[in-house]
Scaffold this active site. Structure first.
Site, PDB file in Angstrom:
ATOM      1  N   ARG A 172      48.581  33.871  42.251  1.00 48.48           N
ATOM      2  CA  ARG A 172      49.503  34.391  43.088  1.00 48.48           C
ATOM      3  C   ARG A 172      49.830  33.102  43.703  1.00 48.48           C
ATOM      4  O   ARG A 172      48.777  32.399  44.924  1.00 48.48           O
ATOM      5  CB  ARG A 172      49.658  35.539  44.340  1.00 48.48           C
ATOM      6  N   ARG A 216      47.750  45.385  45.207  1.00 53.50           N
ATOM      7  CA  ARG A 216      48.092  46.418  44.416  1.00 53.50           C
ATOM      8  C   ARG A 216      47.554  45.071  43.098  1.00 53.50           C
ATOM      9  O   ARG A 216      46.381  46.151  42.527  1.00 53.50           O
ATOM     10  CB  ARG A 216      49.527  46.341  43.946  1.00 53.50           C
ATOM     11  N   THR A 217      48.561  44.638  43.096  1.00 53.28           N
ATOM     12  CA  THR A 217      48.352  42.956  41.929  1.00 53.28           C
ATOM     13  C   THR A 217      46.680  42.492  41.372  1.00 53.28           C
ATOM     14  O   THR A 217      46.751  42.399  40.727  1.00 53.28           O
ATOM     15  CB  THR A 217      48.856  42.173  42.155  1.00 53.28           C
ATOM     16  N   HIS A 264      57.265  37.433  38.200  1.00 55.51           N
ATOM     17  CA  HIS A 264      56.183  38.454  37.611  1.00 55.51           C
ATOM     18  C   HIS A 264      55.528  39.076  37.212  1.00 55.51           C
ATOM     19  O   HIS A 264      56.477  40.323  37.296  1.00 55.51           O
ATOM     20  CB  HIS A 264      56.316  38.559  39.493  1.00 55.51           C
ATOM     21  N   LYS A 290      40.697  24.197  54.567  1.00 52.17           N
ATOM     22  CA  LYS A 290      40.386  22.806  55.003  1.00 52.17           C
ATOM     23  C   LYS A 290      41.515  21.504  54.782  1.00 52.17           C
ATOM     24  O   LYS A 290      41.363  20.861  54.342  1.00 52.17           O
ATOM     25  CB  LYS A 290      39.321  22.772  55.288  1.00 52.17           C
TER      26      LYS A 290
END
Lengths: 308, 434
Positions: free
Chosen positions: A108, A58-59, A136, A86
């Site tokens: 995020r 969604r975000t 958030h 890596k």
């Protein structure tokens, strides 16, 4: 009016005026998404990076659509396909991205404070798209936008937030935002999921859902992470669904015009019964629609746009 | 070289000496000390002999060489964080003539060869006295006792699995009994790993607000309570490392009143900072035990004042930039402390919590007694370990100037008052800033 800040890291540091500016700007952007040609040239030539260290549908999609509707170029990086696998550090990744001159980096991350590391290090604007259990902010802004558009305002409303408060960045950002905007916020969840001294944030804490949703104008249900069961935070999903779900029986305790929200993704039948999620009180998909507008507003304001 | 230190305020807590005095050092030993005016020595001669350097220390404080009984020198195994040489330089620059180093090296100091290696390395660099603390259990894994007697013979001064708690109460019981029979002390890092699991910072309002997983104060308290009960049951002495909670102070205070042989230390970060410092997500504030609440800090200060807490030790935990320049969740725990410990501790004197002699006692006599090392006083004939402090000297903490390889400090750019300006180890000047 302009937004005089480089980054959006959390709702905690935003003033009421700044929140109003963002929400008003978002209101003016909502119409763009309803046009036949859903694109304006506002951010043409700007580069926006979605740096996602945690899974998100969604975000990430919402940010990408928001940027594209403003004509910005967007690049999505998810941890599994980047040099993170890596062993590159967050700081090195960020410096390398900076060297390619983007305008905004949206991050995020599962670790609280990760966006703050970037904000202190890079000259680009950083938008926090969720950091651990911390904040958030765009979720809270889209929630406030949705409440405002449905109820005409936020001040004076009774809002109940139900579920795993301890692990929820959505809850924290909404507590900051809603209390700033004058709502009365009530929390409920298993005692194991109520963080210590949370009432100092200006909220009322209950351990039974019925007490918190009584006479509520808004009920926000939080997603329950099934792995919390293993940490003994609740005995079983069955018991959780029985005692903490929003269902046709207990919703009658709230006001008749109560609105039901959920940040998604939902566990239907666990924290919310399908009848409620799809029922007349639900504004869950309005939240998603408004998410695009709020993110358009933030990208616009952070790249120097003003609300005239 | 022989030295006469005169004109300074001489504090020797062991003899309750505090006044303008002199100290004569000959052949690495304390030849004589006393109050001014310095007239005639016991030797009957008048004034200092001609080969003696005379230092006028008016305005300075002259104390027995400071002892830091809780450091991590990282060698062998983690030389990129610190070496015995760099740690020793940091020690003397911070005013410490003796340090005890924890066994969580690689390999763990759980056998004679590692203890001997540390002592040999320390002797080679010849700065501070370095006293190894050996592991309670093999690899500090909490399963099998290490060879206490052999380790003692090799030069270990105490036993600890620091960094790890001894979760097994039966092992702790046996360790206390066995160490006690050797006149040695167990130092426990008290933490219930089940209660602290996953935690990044103190569990309280700040952690609730910023969403970092919490380490509750009670995870420290329950282990201290257990250890106190085991110390009482076995009659063995016990030392509690890095006390950080109000509950811990209360438990230790009550245990002392009941006559149990328990001693305790805290570190400057716990009486200086609170969990509020973590709000910026600065990984320099990540330590274990974590920075606690304002109530805990107040209790630590009261515990220092009323004598519940015997010792101030730095818990010097140097880390490389690669350990710290990462997300808070992934950062290593620890603060590099040797070069700020004294000045932060002197703030307690300025704030009226401790008298200067009481503070010096917690940094000399008490750690020497707990470790059973012949240090911490100005007895005639004792090793001439001396720290000279300029109490008025204001300085700005600059981690870039640390002798320690660890630059991980939350006190960078703090303006502090009071500094070691002369550190003498075995009669030789090992650090001079005056």
């Amino acid at each position: 009016m302009k937004l005089n800040r480089k980054d959006i890291l959390g709702i905690q540091e935003l003033s009421v005026d700044e929140i109003n500016l963002i929400l008003e700007t978002a209101d003016s952007f909502i119409e763009i998404s309803t046009r036949e040609i859903k694109k304006v040239p506002t951010l043409r030539g700007k580069t926006i990076i979605n740096l996602f260290y945690e899974a998100s549908t969604r975000t990430r999609t919402s940010f990408e659509i928001a940027a594209k509707r403003l004509s910005a170029d967007t690049i999505n990086i998810s941890a599994s396909t980047s040099s993170v696998v890596k062993g590159e550090t967050l700081i090195d990744t960020a410096k390398n991205l900076q060297a390619m001159n983007p305008d905004v980096i949206i991050i995020r991350h599962s670790a609280a404070g990760a966006p703050h590391v970037l904000a202190g290090l890079l000259k680009q604007s950083i938008i926090n798209a969720g950091d651990g259990a911390h904040e958030h902010p765009t979720q809270a802004l889209l929630d406030m936008m949705t409440i405002r558009s449905k109820k005409g305002g936020i001040a004076g409303l009774k809002v109940a937030i139900i579920g795993d408060i301890a692990h929820s960045r959505v809850a924290r950002s909404n507590i900051y935002g809603l209390t700033k905007m004058g709502a009365a916020v009530f929390l409920a969840g298993p005692a194991t999921m109520i963080p210590r001294n949370i009432e100092k944030m200006g909220v009322v804490v209950h351990t039974h859902i019925e007490e918190a949703i009584r006479e509520a104008d808004i009920i926000m249900m939080l997603r329950i992470q099934t792995e919390r069961e293993k940490q003994n935070l609740f005995p079983s999903l069955r018991e959780y669904a029985q005692y903490f779900s929003l269902n046709p029986k207990n919703i009658g305790l709230a006001r008749k015009d109560v609105l039901v929200m959920h940040p998604g993704p939902m566990n239907r039948g666990v924290e919310i019964s399908p009848d409620i999620a799809d029922g007349p009180h639900s504004i869950i998909l309005d939240q998603v629609t408004n998410g695009v507008a709020v993110r358009m507003a933030l990208l616009y304001l952070l790249t120097g746009g003003s609300n005239s | 070289m022989n030295l006469l230190l005169k004109g300074g305020r001489l504090i020797n807590p062991f003899r309750k000496v505090d006044g303008i005095g002199f100290l004569m050092i000959e052949n690495g030993k304390i030849a004589e000390s006393g109050m001014e005016p310095h007239r005639t020595g016991k030797s009957g001669r008048k004034g200092p002999p001609p080969d003696m350097e005379v230092l006028d220390l008016r305005g300075k404080i002259v104390v027995p060489g400071l002892i830091d009984m809780h450091t991590h020198l990282r060698e062998p195994g983690f030389e990129y964080r610190e070496t015995i040489a760099s740690g020793s330089k940091a020690a003397v620059a911070g005013g410490f003539t003796s340090v005890a180093c924890m066994p969580n090296t690689s390999p763990v100091n759980d056998n004679r060869s590692v203890t001997e290696y540390i002592r040999r390395k320390a002797a080679e660099c010849g700065l501070a006295n370095v006293y190894p603390i050996a592991a309670i259990s093999l690899k500090s894994e909490g399963a099998c006792l290490s060879e206490f007697q052999d380790l003692k013979d090799a030069g270990a001064v105490a036993f600890s699995d620091d960094g790890n708690p001894v979760m097994n109460a039966s092992l702790m019981r046996r360790a206390l009994e066995y160490a006690s029979s050797l006149d040695m002390r167990i130092i426990d890092h008290c933490e219930d790993r089940n209660l602290s699991a996953g935690g990044m910072m103190h569990e309280g309002f700040v952690s609730s607000e910023i969403g970092l997983a919490g380490i509750p104060g009670v995870s420290e308290d329950v282990m201290i309570a257990r250890d106190i009960l085991l110390a009482e049951f076995t009659g063995a002495p016990l030392h509690i490392a890095h006390v950080s909670t109000a509950g811990a102070v209360r438990l230790i205070r009550e245990a002392k009143i009941r006559g149990i042989q328990v001693t305790a230390e805290t570190a400057p970060q716990y009486f200086t900072l609170t969990d509020e410092a973590v709000r910026t997500f600065d990984t320099a504030t990540k330590i274990n035990p974590p920075l606690r609440s304002a109530e805990d800090r107040a209790a630590i200060r009261e515990g220092l004042r009323d004598g519940t807490i015997d010792v101030i030790a730095s818990d010097h935990a140097p880390h490389a930039r690669t350990d710290k320049e990462v997300e808070f969740d992934y950062a290593a725990s620890g603060i590099t402390g040797l070069e700020t410990s004294l000045a932060l501790s002197l703030r307690l004197v300025d704030e009226g919590i401790l008298t200067l002699p009481d503070l010096i006692e917690k940094m000399t006599v008490h750690p020497a007694q707990i470790l059973r090392i012949p240090k911490g006083t100005f007895a005639d004939g004792a090793d001439a370990d001396v720290t000279v402090i300029d109490p008025e000297k204001e300085w700005t903490v600059d981690r870039g100037l640390f002798f320690s390889r660890g630059k991980n400090t939350p006190f960078h750019n703090w303006i502090l008052k009071g500094k070691a300006v002369l550190t003498i180890v075995g009669g030789r000047i090992r650090y001079r800033d005056c």
